[in-house]
Motif scaffolding. Structure first.
Motif, PDB file in Angstrom:
ATOM      1  N   GLU A  59       0.828  -1.207   0.000  1.00  0.00           N
ATOM      2  CA  GLU A  59       0.000   0.000   0.000  1.00  0.00           C
ATOM      3  C   GLU A  59       0.866   1.264   0.000  1.00  0.00           C
ATOM      4  O   GLU A  59       0.576   2.235  -0.716  1.00  0.00           O
ATOM      5  CB  GLU A  59      -0.928  -0.007   1.208  1.00  0.00           C
ATOM      6  N   GLU A  62       2.442   1.622  -3.375  1.00  0.00           N
ATOM      7  CA  GLU A  62       1.463   2.109  -4.348  1.00  0.00           C
ATOM      8  C   GLU A  62       1.252   3.610  -4.242  1.00  0.00           C
ATOM      9  O   GLU A  62       1.245   4.326  -5.248  1.00  0.00           O
ATOM     10  CB  GLU A  62       0.129   1.371  -4.135  1.00  0.00           C
ATOM     11  N   ASN A  63       1.109   4.115  -3.023  1.00  0.00           N
ATOM     12  CA  ASN A  63       0.802   5.534  -2.834  1.00  0.00           C
ATOM     13  C   ASN A  63       1.994   6.442  -3.101  1.00  0.00           C
ATOM     14  O   ASN A  63       1.841   7.520  -3.694  1.00  0.00           O
ATOM     15  CB  ASN A  63       0.284   5.769  -1.418  1.00  0.00           C
ATOM     16  N   GLN A  64       3.180   6.023  -2.671  1.00  0.00           N
ATOM     17  CA  GLN A  64       4.335   6.909  -2.730  1.00  0.00           C
ATOM     18  C   GLN A  64       5.208   6.706  -3.969  1.00  0.00           C
ATOM     19  O   GLN A  64       5.982   7.611  -4.307  1.00  0.00           O
ATOM     20  CB  GLN A  64       5.194   6.722  -1.469  1.00  0.00           C
ATOM     21  N   THR A  66       4.330   3.984  -7.045  1.00  0.00           N
ATOM     22  CA  THR A  66       3.657   3.554  -8.269  1.00  0.00           C
ATOM     23  C   THR A  66       2.729   4.628  -8.816  1.00  0.00           C
ATOM     24  O   THR A  66       2.736   4.913 -10.034  1.00  0.00           O
ATOM     25  CB  THR A  66       2.874   2.259  -8.008  1.00  0.00           C
ATOM     26  N   TYR A  67       1.927   5.239  -7.945  1.00  0.00           N
ATOM     27  CA  TYR A  67       0.973   6.252  -8.412  1.00  0.00           C
ATOM     28  C   TYR A  67       1.669   7.470  -9.026  1.00  0.00           C
ATOM     29  O   TYR A  67       1.299   7.900 -10.129  1.00  0.00           O
ATOM     30  CB  TYR A  67       0.049   6.666  -7.269  1.00  0.00           C
ATOM     31  N   ALA A  70       3.136   6.308 -12.464  1.00  0.00           N
ATOM     32  CA  ALA A  70       2.134   5.979 -13.482  1.00  0.00           C
ATOM     33  C   ALA A  70       1.450   7.233 -14.020  1.00  0.00           C
ATOM     34  O   ALA A  70       1.233   7.368 -15.235  1.00  0.00           O
ATOM     35  CB  ALA A  70       1.107   5.017 -12.902  1.00  0.00           C
ATOM     36  N   THR A  71       1.104   8.168 -13.140  1.00  0.00           N
ATOM     37  CA  THR A  71       0.444   9.389 -13.599  1.00  0.00           C
ATOM     38  C   THR A  71       1.372  10.257 -14.439  1.00  0.00           C
ATOM     39  O   THR A  71       0.932  10.935 -15.371  1.00  0.00           O
ATOM     40  CB  THR A  71      -0.068  10.188 -12.393  1.00  0.00           C
ATOM     41  N   GLY A  84       0.673  -0.282 -13.680  1.00  0.00           N
ATOM     42  CA  GLY A  84       1.484  -0.271 -12.469  1.00  0.00           C
ATOM     43  C   GLY A  84       1.188  -1.452 -11.575  1.00  0.00           C
ATOM     44  O   GLY A  84       0.033  -1.853 -11.417  1.00  0.00           O
ATOM     45  N   SER A  86       2.286  -3.018  -7.674  1.00  0.00           N
ATOM     46  CA  SER A  86       2.949  -2.751  -6.394  1.00  0.00           C
ATOM     47  C   SER A  86       2.994  -4.023  -5.575  1.00  0.00           C
ATOM     48  O   SER A  86       2.010  -4.765  -5.501  1.00  0.00           O
ATOM     49  CB  SER A  86       2.193  -1.663  -5.617  1.00  0.00           C
ATOM     50  N   SER A  91       8.172  -1.837  -6.934  1.00  0.00           N
ATOM     51  CA  SER A  91       7.143  -1.266  -7.800  1.00  0.00           C
ATOM     52  C   SER A  91       7.563  -1.460  -9.244  1.00  0.00           C
ATOM     53  O   SER A  91       8.734  -1.243  -9.602  1.00  0.00           O
ATOM     54  CB  SER A  91       6.955   0.223  -7.504  1.00  0.00           C
ATOM     55  N   VAL A  93       6.326  -0.409 -13.183  1.00  0.00           N
ATOM     56  CA  VAL A  93       5.463   0.385 -14.058  1.00  0.00           C
ATOM     57  C   VAL A  93       5.815   0.040 -15.506  1.00  0.00           C
ATOM     58  O   VAL A  93       6.970   0.187 -15.921  1.00  0.00           O
ATOM     59  CB  VAL A  93       5.639   1.895 -13.805  1.00  0.00           C
TER      60      VAL A  93
END
Length: 427
Positions: A59, A62-64, A66-67, A70-71, A84, A86, A91, A93
């Protein structure tokens, strides 16, 4: 139009034979330079970004990590899909580009956008691009075994990581050599909470002391007797005793507290996420050879085999390299299948012409047109960037049958048109 073309060819036999020789030589040149592989590469043009974030839950990754990645990669020119994944401490991508995009152009664009997002990632996160390969780049795999049982898994993995891997990566067209199995050795400092509390030393202080102790410091130079001597402090940690002697603090009595006083220092295995087994006989270490995109698989595999044959002399006694996956056998079988089909078709055409037409020379029409048609196919494949694989070679083998049928029909039709004139001459 066709009749006129036939008349022109008959009237200019030398030019026709010259054109056939040129096309044959050109096709042979293209055939020898066509990359050989067994599996058709239907994968998308993709660039993989791997980020390691040790010790973090999926988690958090993913937050710090992958997100943000990916964006940011959604705006890369030519990118059509961004995926992506995680997991614990890692991670991934995947940036997929439109068909026809140059792989190295895509990698350079991803690097540009990766520099933009780097400041938004945690300091402990380390990003890197995956190898410049495709999904079918896995061409060769081997295992390291020791039948004498004098070397453990950590020693076999060390041979792979520090000897075989670097030598094999120097081979042209090899993008990556991935290590599998075994135990990765590392220095481990196991802290004792009770001793830390007794000496009033925190965990962060121990980490900082070890990090600062493992450094090399350079100074200026001293000029003595017209010679310069470099000044430096050698501070690399090399043995377990070096770790144990790292100072942490001093007691009220002036006695230094070292790492060995509050922790157990040893050499142990890195935490593993899986194992590698060979034929159910136990764990082994090994490697996977990944080929660069669009290169000749058969040529690369032969170079890998030759290199491994040289490296075997540098292995310790009892250690052997066992191939576990070799795609060259499948490639050779596909090539032999095409050769066999060509020879069979030649024999069938000659037999049909001899039995039904009583004219063996007519078989030369099909026997010459078959290899010439195959060479023209290789010529087109070369300039379209298509490699020779099971699908393309299989298509050529199927097309040979249609070419033979057409050649036999045309030869028989020519004989039917010639027969009336021959009869009148005989009469």
């Amino acid at each position: 139009m066709i009749a006129r073309l036939i008349r022109v060819c008959i009237a200019n036999r030398f030019l026709v034979l010259l054109a056939v020789a040129v096309i044959g030589a050109w096709g042979t040149w293209a055939m020898l330079r066509t990359p050989l592989d067994a599996i058709p590469d239907l994968s998308d043009v993709q660039v993989i970004i791997r980020t390691t974030y040790p010790g973090q839950a999926p988690e958090i990754v993913e937050n710090q990590v992958t997100y943000p990645l990916a964006t940011t990669m959604l705006s890369v020119p030519g990118a059509k899909t961004v995926r992506g994944y995680s997991m614990f401490g890692d991670s991934f991508v995947y940036v997929l580009f439109e068909d026809g995009t140059d792989l190295y152009w895509a990698r350079s664009r991803v690097l540009e956008y990766l520099n933009q997002v780097q400041s938004r990632l945690p300091q402990e996160a380390k990003t890197a691009l995956g190898p410049d390969a495709t999904g079918v780049g896995w061409i060769y795999e081997y295992a390291l075994i020791d039948k004498s049982h004098t070397h453990d898994l950590s020693q076999l993995r060390a041979l792979q990581d520090w000897f075989l891997k670097y030598e094999l990566k120097s081979i042209p067209n090899v993008a990556e050599v991935a290590s599998l199995g075994g135990m990765v050795r590392q220095y481990q400092v196991v802290l004792d909470p009770q001793k830390l509390r007794a000496f009033n030393i925190t965990h962060d202080k121990v980490v900082s002391a070890i990090r600062n102790a493992n450094q090399e410091t350079g100074g200026s130079v001293l000029e003595l007797a017209e010679a310069e001597y470099m000044v430096r402090a050698s501070g690399y940690l090399k043995t377990l005793d070096d770790f144990r002697q790292i100072p942490l603090a001093t007691t009220e009595a002036g006695v230094p507290v070292r790492v060995g006083d509050v922790a157990t220092v040893l050499i142990g295995p890195e935490m593993r996420r899986g194992i590698t087994d060979l034929n159910g006989e136990g764990e082994v270490a090994g490697g996977v050879i990944i080929m660069r995109s669009g290169k000749n698989a058969l040529e690369t595999i032969n170079a890998v085999k030759a290199k491994l044959a040289q490296l075997k002399t540098g292995l310790p006694p009892g250690v052997q390299i066992v191939p576990t996956y070799d795609r060259s056998e499948l490639i050779k079988r596909a090539i032999e299948n095409l050769k066999g089909k060509l020879i069979e078709e030649f024999l069938i055409v000659a037999l049909v012409c001899a039995l039904f037409l009583f004219h063996l020379r007519s078989a030369l029409v099909a026997i010459v047109s078959l290899p010439l048609g195959v060479l023209v196919a290789f010529l087109v494949m070369h300039y379209q960037g298509i490699n020779a694989n099971i699908m393309s070679l299989g298509g050529i083998a199927i097309a040979i049958g249609a070419m033979v049928d057409a050649a036999i029909v045309m030869v028989e039709n020519a004989h039917k048109h010639i027969e009336p004139g021959t009869r009148r001459i005989r009469e």
